[in-house]
Design an enzyme around this catalytic site. Structure first.
Site, mmCIF file in Angstrom:
data_model
loop_
_atom_site.group_PDB
_atom_site.id
_atom_site.type_symbol
_atom_site.label_atom_id
_atom_site.label_comp_id
_atom_site.label_asym_id
_atom_site.label_seq_id
_atom_site.Cartn_x
_atom_site.Cartn_y
_atom_site.Cartn_z
ATOM 1 N N ASP A 71 114.805 -28.015 89.757
ATOM 2 C CA ASP A 71 114.142 -29.299 89.975
ATOM 3 C C ASP A 71 112.756 -29.273 89.360
ATOM 4 O OD1 ASP A 71 113.617 -27.427 92.230
ATOM 5 O OD2 ASP A 71 112.255 -29.019 92.889
ATOM 6 N N GLU A 133 113.026 -27.056 95.177
ATOM 7 C CA GLU A 133 111.950 -26.105 95.474
ATOM 8 C C GLU A 133 110.618 -26.828 95.598
ATOM 9 O OE1 GLU A 133 108.569 -23.402 94.462
ATOM 10 O OE2 GLU A 133 109.274 -25.200 93.407
#
Length: 382
Positions: A71, A133
């Site tokens: 991400d 994350e």
């Protein structure tokens, strides 16, 4: 595939934190399958976001995890000079959202897969890719939970966040809260007829400020960190529509960053207790991950130093998923290409040399595990 081409493919997926990432995970899974590497996709409760775990070599033998998140933060800044989700080459820089944080490391690892497969590893290299994350390490716990069913207990984990390819032994843990207050609106000339939501927040915010000061003055310390104590701060406050209107809603976001060995959520327990005792308030734990602390003489520290060519660094100020792997009993270290100072900014980049150096580090690990050299044992096994 060379690492630049792999990075170009990865950044083309706009896998912004909190959004679906299935297309990117499918791409990686298909790429691995082309090289006869099986992978397991591990979904999260959101239903549209996924982790991926793959093994090169014998899964029943203890090996090493190479971990990265896929991400990225949004690319909405106006200072971008091109599409942030299309890789551009500017001199020696490879520019795109996620180029350094941290699709560069992921690209280096994936580009090395054909060579790792050809090495016929005696101990495995595992590839662990996670989601969200950037929202407080929300995805990787679901992967870590499944690890006992996927491989033998790993000897160690290298999390490839950007550190200039210098192994990092420690980072602080973090927990964050969103506190919401409800009131009753009215005209400010008649406060007796309303309930001020901002005022309802003040006692708990004062308590947080006092606890922050107590940590600074008397809390446990660790000289490896700057500052050497755990910190707490109120980061945002929102509420109110106009000066002459009693606010009926207000909120604040609070974070604690704890030295290794201190539970960051425990630092916020006084605030949580105060919220629980006030019916006008509610609180939500937004994110939580533990700190990392690996001894400088740990076998994994020595291995990472040998692979990277750099002596380990005592600590960094940012957090990673490494603390979660360590909390699960897997010795962990942070070591990846590029500079964290370039992350979360327009024109984010990694250099070609940094990308190639990360790939070389991965290949050196493969050569070590494929050449029959003695594996570095965990401290518990010595």
């Amino acid at each position: 595939m060379n690492p630049q081409s792999m990075l170009s493919s990865l950044v083309a997926f706009p896998s912004v934190v909190g959004t679906p990432n299935g297309a990117l995970i499918d791409y990686v899974r298909d790429y691995l399958a082309m090289h006869d590497v099986a992978s397991v996709v591990i979904g999260g409760p959101e239903g549209d976001r996924f982790n991926l775990f793959a093994t090169i070599g014998p899964a029943a033998v203890p090996g090493y995890i190479l971990s990265g998140h896929v991400d990225v933060v949004p690319g909405n800044e106006p200072a971008w000079r091109g599409d942030p989700f299309r890789l551009r080459t500017v001199g020696d820089r490879l520019v795109a959202r996620g180029a350094v944080d941290m699709k560069g490391f992921v690209a280096a690892v994936l580009s090395a897969v054909p060579d790792l497969v050809a090495m016929r590893l005696e101990r495995p290299i595992h590839i662990a890719l996670s989601y969200d994350e950037e929202a407080g390490c929300r995805g990787v716990p679901h992967l870590i939970e499944k690890l006992p069913t996927l491989c033998a207990p790993p000897l160690g984990c290298i999390v490839g966040e950007p550190t200039g390819l210098v192994p990092v032994l420690r980072h602080k843990g973090k927990a964050s809260l969103r506190i919401v207050a409800k009131g009753r609106a009215g005209h400010s000339s008649r406060p007796d007829l309303g309930e001020n939501a901002i005022h309802a927040l003040l006692p708990v915010l004062g308590l947080i400020a006092r606890e922050a000061e107590r940590q600074r003055e008397a809390g446990p310390t660790d000289a490896h960190f700057l500052p050497p104590y755990s910190t707490i701060q109120v980061g945002t406050i929102a509420g109110g529509e106009a000066l002459n209107i009693i606010p009926d809603a207000a909120s604040a976001e609070v974070e604690a960053r704890a030295i290794a060995g201190v539970d960051p959520l425990a630092l916020l327990e006084p605030a949580l207790a105060a919220v629980a005792g006030d019916e006008a308030l509610s609180a939500e734990v937004v994110a939580r991950y533990p700190g990392l602390s690996l001894a400088g003489d740990h076998p994994l520290a020595r291995l990472a130093g040998e692979l990277s060519g750099h002596a380990p660094l005592a600590a960094v100020s940012f957090g990673t998923e490494a603390g979660l792997f360590q909390a699960a009993g897997i010795p962990s270290i942070v070591c990846g290409p590029g500079d964290i100072a370039r992350a979360h900014k327009p024109e984010e980049y990694i250099t070609v040399a940094e990308l190639m150096a990360a790939r070389d580090m991965v290949l050196r690990l493969g050569l070590r595990l494929g050449a029959g050299l003695p594996a570095v044992r965990s401290a518990a096994a010595q």
